[in-house]
Structure formats: structure tokens, C-alpha cells
Design a protein around this motif. Structure first.
Motif, PDB file in Angstrom:
ATOM      1  N   PHE A  90      27.246  29.233   6.752  1.00  0.00           N
ATOM      2  CA  PHE A  90      27.915  27.937   6.621  1.00  0.00           C
ATOM      3  C   PHE A  90      28.358  27.399   7.983  1.00  0.00           C
ATOM      4  N   HIS A  91      28.771  28.268   8.871  1.00  0.00           N
ATOM      5  CA  HIS A  91      29.135  27.821  10.228  1.00  0.00           C
ATOM      6  C   HIS A  91      27.927  27.208  10.925  1.00  0.00           C
ATOM      7  N   THR A  92      26.755  27.751  10.646  1.00  0.00           N
ATOM      8  CA  THR A  92      25.545  27.201  11.261  1.00  0.00           C
ATOM      9  C   THR A  92      25.274  25.780  10.779  1.00  0.00           C
ATOM     10  N   ILE A  93      25.310  25.586   9.470  1.00  0.00           N
ATOM     11  CA  ILE A  93      25.036  24.237   8.963  1.00  0.00           C
ATOM     12  C   ILE A  93      26.178  23.284   9.293  1.00  0.00           C
ATOM     13  N   ARG A  94      27.389  23.816   9.449  1.00  0.00           N
ATOM     14  CA  ARG A  94      28.507  22.942   9.814  1.00  0.00           C
ATOM     15  C   ARG A  94      28.366  22.414  11.236  1.00  0.00           C
ATOM     16  N   ASP A  95      27.645  23.134  12.068  1.00  0.00           N
ATOM     17  CA  ASP A  95      27.395  22.654  13.432  1.00  0.00           C
ATOM     18  C   ASP A  95      26.212  21.685  13.485  1.00  0.00           C
ATOM     19  N   VAL A  96      25.256  21.874  12.574  1.00  0.00           N
ATOM     20  CA  VAL A  96      24.011  21.090  12.642  1.00  0.00           C
ATOM     21  C   VAL A  96      24.151  19.757  11.917  1.00  0.00           C
ATOM     22  N   ILE A  97      24.736  19.772  10.727  1.00  0.00           N
ATOM     23  CA  ILE A  97      24.752  18.562   9.895  1.00  0.00           C
ATOM     24  C   ILE A  97      25.508  17.411  10.559  1.00  0.00           C
ATOM     25  N   PRO A  98      26.726  17.615  11.122  1.00  0.00           N
ATOM     26  CA  PRO A  98      27.394  16.466  11.769  1.00  0.00           C
ATOM     27  C   PRO A  98      26.587  15.854  12.907  1.00  0.00           C
ATOM     28  N   LYS A  99      25.910  16.695  13.701  1.00  0.00           N
ATOM     29  CA  LYS A  99      25.093  16.149  14.790  1.00  0.00           C
ATOM     30  C   LYS A  99      23.936  15.312  14.230  1.00  0.00           C
TER      31      LYS A  99
END
Length: 894
Positions: free
Chosen positions: A340-349
Motif C-alpha cells: 500500500f505504501h508503494t501505491i500511495r506514492d505512485v497514485i498521487p503523482k
């Protein structure tokens, strides 16, 4: 030619050819593509009938083969029964019972072998049907059954031969193994594709994971890791989609389905929870354990055919290589948090890049509503809090953490972009309109728009209101442009912030208006920064530009109501931001006025210093107005009365009058009634300071050559400036004027000074009263009131106080110069005579000349008569004024 086009290097074409040639190549290539398509259509069309006929023939051959097989089985059964009955002609030898058993066993083995081979040949088609239906796990089970069949046929010996002989007799066995092996990649790929679906269902996820476990035989930890990798690939596939709405909706569906699927497949041991859990373990138990249904039951086989199969086939169930054991919740939570930390970094960008093409807040509002409806329609969103706590260890606000920050940032960017565009437009408008700054012509021209159009019209929109504030049409247009752009911005923002009636019975996935305060703060901050930036760009290249910028700066607080609404959006009742900005605008306007005032005073000082340079007697005569002749009576040594005449100054010097009048002309060009009170006060004090500075410089440079007459005139000027422009509480300037007066008094004979001083002081008071309204633009409203009150309380030259006047009650600088009008007109004064007498009196004042007065009583009587005459005929005088009077008072054309 076609082969050359198809094999050509695209990069090479762009390096060697220009754009036109590239377009020609593109057209030729498209023509070749159309030709190939047409050839394909012709080929397919010509062979289509043969293909249909071949398909029909194949179907008939299949039916015939099935019928032949059925007849053979029927004949075999009948022959066997006839042999049993020992019919004549069918039995040539009598077998023993043991030999009969051997024959029956051999036939049974033959039937079993034939049934297995037939089933092995049918399995590929069955697997294809399962794959097409999306049943990946059943397809994997059937494939495992096929491998099991092949293994059994490879090691089985019967019919009088070994396993090798059977494979030689029936080569189709090895061919079917190759056909079964071809499904390995297909089943794995289909399983992976199912697990990479955006909106993954629990049934498909369970089915696909079970199929992968049957193939790979991994443990539960590795299966969880592989599943999360597949979901990460899903996120990357979403990023390649087209359309921001589709991507936003896909992101939300992907995250919710991932949360729900991980919990349903891998989490176990929470019986009190209503969320689905342990589905993968249950699926494996129903597939691989001894109590599970045999794989053969998944096939549509007749009972008779199933009886021909050996028990090792009919009781077959697939198995996995490693023992399946449920994962502890701590391990699931740790792996899931990393994912989830990975997608939390990717999705906002990614979302920031998607929103970069959005230019309206209304579009963002529609995207937010789409996200709201998407989450509302997703399963398990009602139990989202429990789901997030179970997998993540804490509550996860999906919208607030992943999506809303990008929306709020984009809203701030749109607000700033629109304000910057407005600022650019306003700056261009300033460059076009400041050159047409002609306040006086517009101010004194009466139009139909001066009065409100109707009784319901706002008072601050009439032309009279604009003239009282000196807001020219160009200033109104500029501020109106600001207000219009801000209104459009607020209207666009209202789509995102205005609450709509929602169905309270439906689940609310998030608060749509949770960031309203932050957005309002961003709007307030952007507006303040833009206004400050706008004010900082206002420079003082010339007087017109300075005054136009000052009017625009002040007008923004009066003519831009939308600006106030943008700054004070919350109903706090304090309006701190608005008050702070208004104060900033007023201070900025004062700074601009200070620049204009500094240039004006500098020019005035230069002119005054030049006129004060009296190098000859002619210059002195031009400098000094005519003095008043006063008869005084003194007592001689013999005791008899001796009369003598003296001359004292009665008006300010011509350079001083011209300088002050020039200042008034310049002030009238910018509308003195609209100058802020504080600015007027500074203007009055700085004017006095500049005049005193010029006089100090002149006195210090002519200390030895200064005659008594010039000293008396200069003393009169200094006292006039002190009485006219300096307030009593201005101690510093009063002290400066007093020191200058003492310096000038030192140039006058003490005995003459004692005689002249009372008369000079009286003339100073008269000059102040007489010139108060001529030099009125230099004075503040308070100073006007003070001087008028002093005039009413103690009029110089009259023993009878004047009647109260309405003008004395006016608290602000009026549009027309105040004139003292009497309440009643004396009946014995004719109107024409009054005008003549007033003209004669005014002429005497202008030339500043008074005949000899025989005594003080005569002087007082003449002054009283002149005052009475002026009052009684003021109305007639006002009516007789021409339009040029206003121009002469307010400075004429600049």
C-alpha cells in the motif's frame, strides 16, 4: 514498392525526408494497406464456401465414427453373449472356467484401456471449453487428470504387452500429453490476467489463485507475494489508459477490490466478522482433500462409461506440492502495508499528471462526484473501516489520503492561474487607459447616469457616487474587470463547494466538503498575493500614471465586492483578511500619493526659490503686492496729538500666492474631495514645510542685504503660512515658523516693529479668511472647519458677530467652494446694485489696494458694510458666474 514501404526504417525516413515527403510516404503506405486488405477479403471470400463444406463434412464424419463405434460395441456384446450360450457355429472349443476368466479379464482390460484412451483424447476439448467459460481452476483440475491418465497409460501393462508396447500400439497417448502440456502457459496466463483485473471479484480471484497453486505448488506466503505483484501490475495497466475519468474510476475500483480480495483469500480466524475470509483455504479443501469430489465428476460422462474406468481414475483428486497453511495476520499486515505504501506514492503523482490538463474547477467537482458514486457502488465499502484496520492496522481514508490532496493542489493552481491571467489583462489595460486620465473634464460634466436609475438601485453605483470618489470610467472599467473575473472564479469554485442534497439512507464513503476551509484559505492567499503583486507593479513614470494607479488601488476596495467575498468566505463576522487588505491598499495608495506629492512639492520649491531671487528693484516691486496705508495717532512731547501714516503688508507676496495657487491647480486635477484625510494632512504640512524651507534658505543667503520692507513682507508670508497651513498641535513646524519669524523680526527696527506688529497680525487674519477658499484644496476638512469657526466666533474688522451660516456645519470639502449665504435678503438692496458693489469690492480685494482710512472707526464701518453687501448679494453673484469661474478656480486646463 509495397515491400520497400513495409521494410523501411521510420527514423531513417524522418532523417532523410521533409514533412511533405513523409506525408506522401504515409499516403502510399495507407494505399498498400488497403490493397492488402482487399486481397485478404477476396481470398477469404473465395475459400469460405470450401471451408463451410469441409466443416459440414467433418461433422458428418464425426457422427459416422460415433455410430460405427457404437455398432462395434454392440456387436462385441452380442458375440460375447452368443459365446456364453455355446451356440452352434460360434463355439469350436470348450474352454475351462479358468480360461474363460482369463478371456473375460483380457476383454475387461481392453475396455478399460480403450475408455482411458478415449477420455484422454476428449480432455483437450473439455479444457478449452472450461477456459473459454472462465473456469480456470476446473481447467487446471482436468489437465491434472489428463497428466494422471497419461502417467497411468505409460506404466500400465496389459493385453499381453508392456507399457512400451501399448505406447507403440497407441501413439496418440504421447501426442495427447503434448496437447495437454500446451495448456500450461494458457492456464497460467489466464489466471494471471484474471488476478490483474481492475475490479476483481472474489470468485475469480479464488479460482485463479487455486489454479496457480495447482501448477506451481507454492506456499501461502509466496502466493500472497505473487498476488500483490499482480495487483501492482494492474495499477501500471491503469496508468496506460486514456481518459481521466476512466483512470480515476479504475484506481478506486482497483484499490477497493484489492483490499477486499486480500482479506477474503488470506485472512482467517475472525468468526465475529461479516467480511468474507478464508476462501482460498476452503477452495483448496474442496479441490484437493480426500473428502473432495473426484475430478471425473466434473466431466459430462455417462455412468456406463465411468464404470469402464479404473478406480485410480475415478477417485483422482489433484494435489499441491507444499502443504497449505493459513498466514498469521501480522505477516499479512506487514506485506500489505509495504504494497500500500508503494501505491500511495505512485497514485498521487499519476493523478497530478492527469489533472494537469484540467482547467476548470467544475471539471474537478464532476470527477469528485464520480469518485463518490464509484465508492458508494463498490461492495464492502460499508465495512471499509473494519477492512482497513484488519489489513493495515489503522484506518485508511482512501479519498483523503490518495486523491483529495491532488485535487486541492490543482484547485489552488487553477485559482492562481486565473488570477495571474487577470493580473496580466489588468496591467495591459492600465497601459492603455492611464494616458487618458482627465479627471477635471469628467468631474464637472453632468450626465444622465449621475443619478440612480431607479429607487432600487444601489447608491454606490450612481454617477454622483463615482464622482464623489473620483472613480473615472477607466478606473470603473478596470475594477469592474477585476470584479468580473473574480465572480467567474467564485462561480466555478461554487461547483466544488456548494452542498447538494444527498440521500441520507445511502452510505457516504467520504466527506465531499472536508477541505472547504483549506480551499478558501488558498483562495484568500492567492487573492492577497495577486493584489500585492499588482500593487508592486504600479510604478511612477509620470503624474498621470501615478494618480491613475492610486485611484485604481483605492477603487479595488470599493468597486470589487467579489474581492471581499473571496477573502472572507467564512461567516466569522470579523473580516480580518479583508480589513488587512483594505489597509494595505490604502497604505499603497498613500505611498503613490506621496510619490506624486514629492514631485509636486519639488517643482513648487524650485519655482518659489526662483521667484524669491530679487536681484533688482524691479524684481522687488514684482515680488511685493501693494501695502495698506494706515493712519496712526501718537502723542507728542508737548502733549498734542500727532497723526502719521504707515504702510504695512496686507497680502501674501506674489511668489507665495502663485506657488500655492499652482499647488491648488494640480490638486484639483486629481479631485481634492477624494483625497484621503491622512494624505491631505500630510500634503498641507509638507506644503508648509517646503515654503518655510524656501524662506529659510532665502533669509540665510541674504542676511546682510535684506531690507526692512522685504523683511516685513517675508514676515507676513511666514505668519500667513503658519496661520493658514499649520495646526496648533504641530509643535515642530510651529517652532520652525516661530524661529523664522524671530529671524525676520531681527531685520526690522524694534520701534517700527512694535507699531507695525498689531496691524500685520490683523492683516494676516484677514488674508487667511479671504484666501481660505481660494487655497481651499490645500486644507483638510478639519482645518476648514477650524478656520471657519474662528472666523464666525471673532470676525476681523467687525464688532458685530456674523449670523450663523450653514457652511459652517459642513464637515467635508464640498463640490463647490463654500459661500457664506444669509438666511434673509435685505429688502432695501437692489440686485443689480449688489452685483456692482460686490464686483467693486472684489476688485479692491484682487488688486490688494485700500484707500486711506481716517480712523479706526471708519475702517470698521467700511468693512462691516462690505461684508453685509457681500452676504446680501451672494445668491445673485453665484447665479451670474460663468462656467469659466470654475476653470479659473480649479486651475484651468492642465
Amino acid at each position: 514498392m509495397a515491400q520497400e514501404l513495409l521494410s523501411s526504417n521510420i527514423d531513417g525516413l524522418f532523417e532523410k525526408m521533409n514533412l511533405d515527403e513523409i506525408q506522401q510516404v504515409l499516403r502510399k503506405m495507407r494505399i498498400e494497406v488497403e490493397k492488402k486488405r482487399e486481397d485478404l477479403r477476396v481470398t477469404v471470400g473465395s475459400r469460405y464456401r470450401d471451408l463451410i463444406e469441409a466443416a459440414d463434412t467433418i461433422t458428418e464424419m464425426k457422427k459416422t465414427a460415433e455410430e460405427v463405434s457404437e455398432h462395434l460395441y454392440s456387436m462385441e456384446d452380442k458375440l460375447g453373449s452368443l459365446k456364453h450360450r455355446q451356440l452352434l457355429g460360434f463355439q469350436t472349443d470348450i474352454f475351462s472356467s479358468e480360461k474363460q476368466k482369463q478371456v473375460l479379464e483380457a476383454k475387461k482390460e481392453c475396455r478399460i484401456l480403450a475408455a482411458q484412451i478415449k477420455l484422454l483424447m476428449e480432455l483437450p476439448e473439455i479444457i478449452w471449453k472450461q477456459i473459454e467459460a472462465g473456469s480456470i481452476c476446473p481447467a487446471a483440475q482436468i489437465q491434472q487428470l489428463g497428466y494422471h491418465l497419461h502417467t497411468g497409460l505409460s506404466v500400465e501393462s496389459g493385453l499381453g504387452g508392456s507399457a512400451a508396447n501399448i505406447q507403440n500400439w497407441f501413439p496418440v497417448i504421447n501426442q495427447q500429453k503434448v496437447a495437454l502440456a500446451s495448456f500450461d502457459d494458457i492456464i497460467v496466463k489466464e489466471s494471471t490476467n484474471h488476478l490483474m483485473e481492475i475490479q476483481l471479484t472474489l470468485e475469480r480471484a479464488t479460482d485463479s489463485c487455486c489454479a496457480l497453486l495447482l501448477f506451481r505448488g507454492t506456499n501461502s506466503a509466496q502466493m500472497l507475494s505473487d498476488f500483490l505483484k499482480f495487483r501492482s501490475e494492474t495499477m501500471r495497466s491503469i496508468m496506460s489508459q486514456n481518459g481521466i475519468k476512466q483512470q480515476l474510476q479504475s484506481f478506486l475500483q482497483f484499490i477497493v477490490s484489492s483490499f477486499a480480495t486480500v482479506h477474503a483469500l488470506f485472512v482467517e480466524g475472525f468468526p465475529e466478522s461479516n467480511l468474507p475470509q478464508g476462501l482460498l483455504s476452503e477452495k483448496l479443501k474442496a479441490t484437493c482433500q480426500s473428502l473432495a469430489s473426484p475430478t471425473v465428476q466434473m466431466l459430462s460422462l455417462t455412468p456406463g462409461f465411468i464404470r469402464q474406468l479404473p478406480p485410480i481414475i475415478t477417485e483422482f483428486r489433484p494435489s499441491i506440492k507444499e502443504l497449505w497453511s493459513p498466514l498469521p495476520i501480522s505477516h499479512i499486515r506487514s506485506e500489505f502495508q509495504k504494497w500500500f505504501h508503494t501505491i500511495r506514492d505512485v497514485i498521487p503523482k499519476e493523478l497530478n499528471q492527469l489533472l494537469s490538463c484540467v482547467s476548470h474547477i467544475k471539471t474537478l467537482a464532476s470527477l469528485r462526484d464520480l469518485a463518490y458514486n464509484t465508492l458508494q457502488a463498490q461492495p464492502f465499502t460499508n465495512e471499509w473501516s473494519e477492512l482497513a484496520h484488519r489489513l493495515f492496522g489503522s484506518d485508511v481514508c482512501l479519498w483523503e489520503q490518495l486523491f483529495e490532496p491532488a485535487f486541492v493542489e490543482k484547485i489552488s493552481s487553477i485559482i492562481q492561474g486565473k488570477l495571474d491571467h487577470t493580473l496580466e489583462t489588468v496591467q495591459q489595460s492600465i497601459e492603455q487607459n492611464y494616458v487618458n486620465f482627465d479627471l477635471k473634464t469628467w468631474l464637472w460634466a453632468e450626465t444622465a447616469s449621475d443619478l440612480p436609475q431607479s429607487a432600487t438601485s444601489l447608491p454606490n453605483t450612481s454617477g454622483v457616487y463615482m464622482k464623489t470618489r473620483c472613480y473615472m470610467p477607466s478606473v470603473q472599467q478596470l475594477c469592474g474587470l477585476w470584479d468580473q473575473r473574480l465572480a467567474v472564479l467564485r462561480e466555478d469554485l461554487a461547483y466544488y463547494q456548494d452542498e447538494k442534497t444527498e440521500d441520507s439512507k445511502l452510505f457516504s464513503p467520504f466527506n465531499k466538503f472536508g477541505k472547504r476551509t483549506k480551499i478558501n484559505e488558498a483562495l484568500e492567499k492567492c487573492c492577497i498575493q495577486t493584489v500585492r503583486k499588482f500593487v508592486s507593479t504600479l510604478d511612477g513614470k509620470d503624474d498621470n500614471r501615478i494618480m491613475f494607479a492610486m485611484k485604481v488601488t483605492i477603487g479595488m476596495s470599493d468597486l470589487c465586492p467579489q474581492l471581499k467575498l473571496c477573502l472572507d468566505t467564512e461567516e466569522r463576522g470579523e473580516a480580518k483578511s479583508w480589513n488587512s487588505l483594505v489597509e494595505f491598499l490604502r497604505c499603497s495608495a498613500l505611498d503613490l500619493f506621496h510619490v506624486w506629492k514629492t514631485d509636486l512639492l519639488t517643482s513648487m520649491e524650485q519655482n518659489l526659490e526662483g521667484q524669491l531671487q530679487m536681484n533688482s528693484t524691479s524684481d522687488t516691486l514684482k515680488f511685493t503686492p501693494m501695502w495698506d496705508e494706515i493712519t496712526i495717532q501718537e502723542e507728542a512731547e508737548s502733549g498734542s496729538a500727532v497723526q502719521s501714516q504707515i504702510r504695512v503688508p496686507m497680502n501674501p507676496s506674489f511668489p507665495l500666492q502663485q506657488s500655492l495657487f499652482g499647488m491648488c491647480q494640480e490638486i484639483n486635477h486629481v479631485g481634492p474631495h477624494a483625497i484621503p484625510k491622512k494624505a491631505q494632512l500630510h500634503l498641507m504640512e509638507d506644503t508648509a514645510s517646503s515654503v518655510l524651507k524656501c524662506y529659510e534658505k532665502y533669509v540665510s543667503s541674504h542676511s546682510t542685504t535684506l531690507s526692512q520692507a522685504i523683511a516685513l513682507q517675508l514676515l507676513f508670508d511666514v505668519r500667513f503660512v503658519g496661520a493658514f497651513l499649520l495646526a496648533r498641535d504641530n509643535k515642530l513646524m510651529q517652532e520652525k515658523a516661530r524661529n523664522l519669524c524671530e529671524s525676520l523680526e531681527g531685520r526690522v527696527d524694534p520701534f517700527d516693529l512694535d507699531v507695525f506688529n498689531p496691524h500685520v497680525q490683523n492683516h494676516v487674519k484677514r488674508a487667511v479668511q479671504r484666501l481660505q477658499f481660494v487655497f481651499g484644496p490645500l486644507l483638510t476638512a478639519d482645518r476648514h472647519a477650524i478656520l471657519w469657526a474662528a472666523r464666525v466666533a471673532n470676525p476681523v474688522g467687525s464688532t458685530k458677530p456674523e449670523a450663523p451660516s450653514v457652511v459652517g456645519l459642513v464637515s467635508s470639502t464640498p463640490r463647490f467652494l463654500p459661500l457664506p449665504l444669509m438666511n434673509q435678503r435685505p429688502p432695501n438692496i437692489d440686485g443689480n446694485n449688489s452685483i456692482n458693489k460686490l464686483a467693486e469690492s472684489s476688485s479692491k480685494v484682487d488688486i490688494i489696494s485700500v484707500n486711506q482710512r481716517k480712523s479706526k472707526n471708519k475702517i470698521d464701518t467700511a468693512a462691516a458694510n462690505a461684508t453685509s453687501t457681500a452676504r446680501s448679494s451672494a445668491a445673485a453673484f453665484f447665479g451670474a458666474m460663468s462656467s469659466t469661474w470654475g476653470s479659473s478656480i480649479f486651475g484651468g486646463d492642465k
